[in-house]
Motif scaffolding. Structure first.
Motif, short mmCIF file in Angstrom:
data_model
loop_
_atom_site.label_atom_id
_atom_site.label_comp_id
_atom_site.label_asym_id
_atom_site.label_seq_id
_atom_site.Cartn_x
_atom_site.Cartn_y
_atom_site.Cartn_z
N GLY A 99 -19.55 57.10 20.76
CA GLY A 99 -21.27 57.18 21.77
C GLY A 99 -21.12 55.80 23.27
O GLY A 99 -21.00 55.05 22.84
N ILE A 228 -19.94 64.53 26.29
CA ILE A 228 -20.39 64.16 28.46
C ILE A 228 -18.92 63.92 28.83
O ILE A 228 -18.18 63.32 29.31
N LEU A 256 -27.71 54.53 25.35
CA LEU A 256 -27.32 55.92 25.52
C LEU A 256 -26.85 56.47 24.77
O LEU A 256 -26.43 57.19 24.05
N ARG A 262 -33.18 55.62 20.01
CA ARG A 262 -32.97 55.36 22.43
C ARG A 262 -34.56 55.75 22.13
O ARG A 262 -35.62 56.48 21.87
N MET A 361 -34.14 64.41 31.67
CA MET A 361 -33.68 62.56 30.94
C MET A 361 -33.68 62.01 32.19
O MET A 361 -33.81 60.87 32.18
N LYS A 362 -32.71 61.98 32.86
CA LYS A 362 -31.44 61.25 34.15
C LYS A 362 -32.36 61.66 35.32
O LYS A 362 -32.94 62.65 35.67
N PHE A 367 -25.32 60.29 36.89
CA PHE A 367 -24.22 60.07 35.88
C PHE A 367 -23.29 58.82 37.09
O PHE A 367 -23.29 57.73 36.66
N GLU A 376 -20.96 55.25 33.51
CA GLU A 376 -20.01 56.28 32.89
C GLU A 376 -19.57 55.40 34.38
O GLU A 376 -18.23 54.83 34.69
N HIS A 471 -29.65 65.47 21.46
CA HIS A 471 -28.25 64.78 21.90
C HIS A 471 -28.02 64.62 19.69
O HIS A 471 -28.48 63.68 19.83
C1 DHB Z 1 -23.71 59.47 25.97
C2 DHB Z 1 -24.92 60.04 26.24
C3 DHB Z 1 -25.32 60.36 27.69
O1 DHB Z 1 -26.42 60.01 28.13
C4 DHB Z 1 -23.88 59.20 28.50
O2 DHB Z 1 -24.40 59.57 29.98
C5 DHB Z 1 -22.56 59.51 28.35
C6 DHB Z 1 -22.40 59.32 27.20
C7 DHB Z 1 -23.80 59.16 24.53
O3 DHB Z 1 -24.16 59.71 23.48
O4 DHB Z 1 -21.82 59.19 23.92
#
Ligand code: DHB
Length: 489
Positions: A99, A228, A256, A262, A361-362, A367, A376, A471
């Protein structure tokens, strides 16, 4: 010549002795050293032998992560059967626990299931697989916070685990022609990448360096939840989807990882971020159109300069189908004002209002953060720089002194899209991809593009949105295992 032949120089004798007594194979499965465990799931129970923390490479950089847990039904050592399988036919279920692109330990049948945080009694996929007679191998992997865990370490580790299984095929029950990978989020992306890039040369050097077995690393099937992936294009896809939705609920990058509780922080894009959003959004249509994707009826899926078109309608249809399934299962959807429902049929959907319900969310870029603050960015660091960019846009728009960019070869190695169906890789034949309709960690376009690409190249793809799921993964194990049964009837 016999070793004591005096006509040979002493060096030759030494070589012969070495050949006669080769070093023990460090990657050989030591079947004798196991514990016995009782595993229950779905009202059933099975006795298994467990080997935990088994190294799958001979030169680990992180010896506590480059290991896997192996569970095999006891019956397979006594000629028995479990469910539909025996020692020869049992498929090998290969779930990773990755994760957030963080380091991951191997999974166990005891740990709580991963359900996106909705329920604490969620079934555990490993336990479920075992009661159904699967052999389970759950690999750990290095991750972005480790110096040795930068891209492409995690995929090198998963491939090494697959090679280890082939290397030991004759020493253990389970069918290495039926390896089925499973993962969620970053782990879903890696599951997809593992399935897409089987046997590809791009990883040969890194596998050799890690001391992976000299075997093939392709797999049979992929299960991926909310992958992702396609990180090079994920910023543009995100802004194409959310442009104009300026309020956000951001999650701290340290959270993340989909398994962690979260915490969200609310905010609104400023003028500068809106300008970045517009620039990135406009880059999406040219990319999408360049792929030449088609729906199941052969219709070309495209977008115009405004971001409208058949591809957007295709995504709306996926949301509609997801709502229809929920409705058929007896859920009450009357509170979703953006759905039109008549006589048990979803007859219309306002995609713009759906996206507002989904919510951003972002912040842009989602990224490849300009200030290198995303998970990332850390994934694409190297031994000398913890964080780097991986897109041209962000490298060019970065603040002074923060323009470092990962090399293209490494970025390519992390993207399932670089390998899915391309010459040079043995791409898995069967795919199940799920994305929650309430998941805004990446654009819906990202799993859709992966699914369509595979489908258009004649792979067998089961792709759908899971109604109102945030998610997370492994939330529909009955359906997951029904699919696994169907691809191996
Ligand atoms: C995960 C979640 C994210 O929003 C991301 O950018 C990368 C990984 C995750 O939950 O693994």
């Amino acid at each position: 010549a016999p070793a004591g032949d005096l006509r040979q120089p002493p060096e030759a004798i030494a070589v012969q002795v070495a050949l006669a007594a080769p070093a023990a194979d460090p990657l050989a499965f030591d079947a004798g050293r196991y514990t016995t465990q009782q595993v229950s799931a779905g009202g059933q129970s099975v006795t298994v032998r467990a080997w935990e923390g088994v190294p799958y490479v001979s030169r680990p950089a992180q010896s506590d992560y480059q290991v896997m847990n192996i569970y095999i039904p006891e019956a397979y050592f006594n000629g028995g059967q479990v469910g539909r399988y025996d020692a020869k036919t049992a498929p090998i279920f290969l779930p990773n626990q990755i994760g957030g692109y963080m380091p991951a330990k191997p999974g166990t049948p005891a740990a709580r299931g991963m359900d996106g945080g909705a329920r604490s009694d969620a079934p555990n996929a490993i336990a479920m697989a075992l009661v159904k007679g699967y052999v389970v191998a759950s690999p750990g992997a290095r991750g972005r916070t480790q110096a040795s865990g930068k891209a492409p370490a995690a995929i090198v580790d998963l491939k090494a685990a697959v090679r280890w299984l082939r290397h030991n095929d004759s020493r253990m029950p389970g069918d290495t022609d039926k390896i089925i990978s499973n993962g969620t989020s970053a782990g879903g992306a890696l599951s997809a990448l593992l399935g897409a890039s089987g046997n590809h040369d791009d990883y040969a050097a890194a596998l050799k360096e890690a001391g992976a077995a000299e075997e093939r690393d392709h797999i049979f099937a992929v299960s991926a939840y909310c992958p992702i992936t396609n990180l090079e294009h994920a910023d543009a896809a995100y802004e194409w989807q959310f442009r104009g939705i300026d309020d956000y609920k951001k999650i701290d990058i340290s959270m993340l990882d989909y398994k962690v509780q979260r915490k969200t922080v609310a905010g609104t894009l400023n003028a500068e971020q809106k300008a970045v959003s517009a620039a990135l959004a406009s880059a999406f249509a040219p990319y999408l159109n360049s792929l030449g994707l088609r729906n199941a009826y052969g219709r070309l899926l495209t977008l115009d300069a405004e971001g409208q078109g058949t591809f957007r309608r295709y995504l709306a249809a996926l949301v509609t189908a997801s709502a229809q399934k929920a409705l058929n299962e007896g859920q009450n959807l009357s509170s979703f004002g953006w759905l039109q429902i008549k006589d048990g049929e979803v007859t219309g959907l306002d995609f713009e209002r759906y996206l507002r319900h989904l919510g951003r969310m972002k912040t842009p870029p989602a990224f490849d953060a300009l200030d290198l603050s995303s998970g990332e960015n850390q994934l694409f660091g190297d031994a000398r720089h913890d964080k780097r960019h991986f897109t041209a846009y962000s490298a060019e728009h970065a603040p002074e002194g923060q323009a470092l960019r990962a090399d293209k070869a490494t970025v390519r190695q992390m993207n399932a899209m670089s390998y899915a169906g391309w010459a040079g890789s043995w791409t898995a034949r069967y795919w199940r991809i799920r994305q929650g309709s309430k998941d805004s960690d990446t654009s819906l376009a990202i799993p859709a593009i992966l699914a369509l690409t595979l489908q258009n190249r004649s792979y067998v793809v089961d792709f759908a949105l899971s109604w109102e799921r945030p998610h997370g993964g492994d939330y529909d194990l009955d359906e997951l295992f029904a699919w696994m049964d169907a691809i191996d009837p």
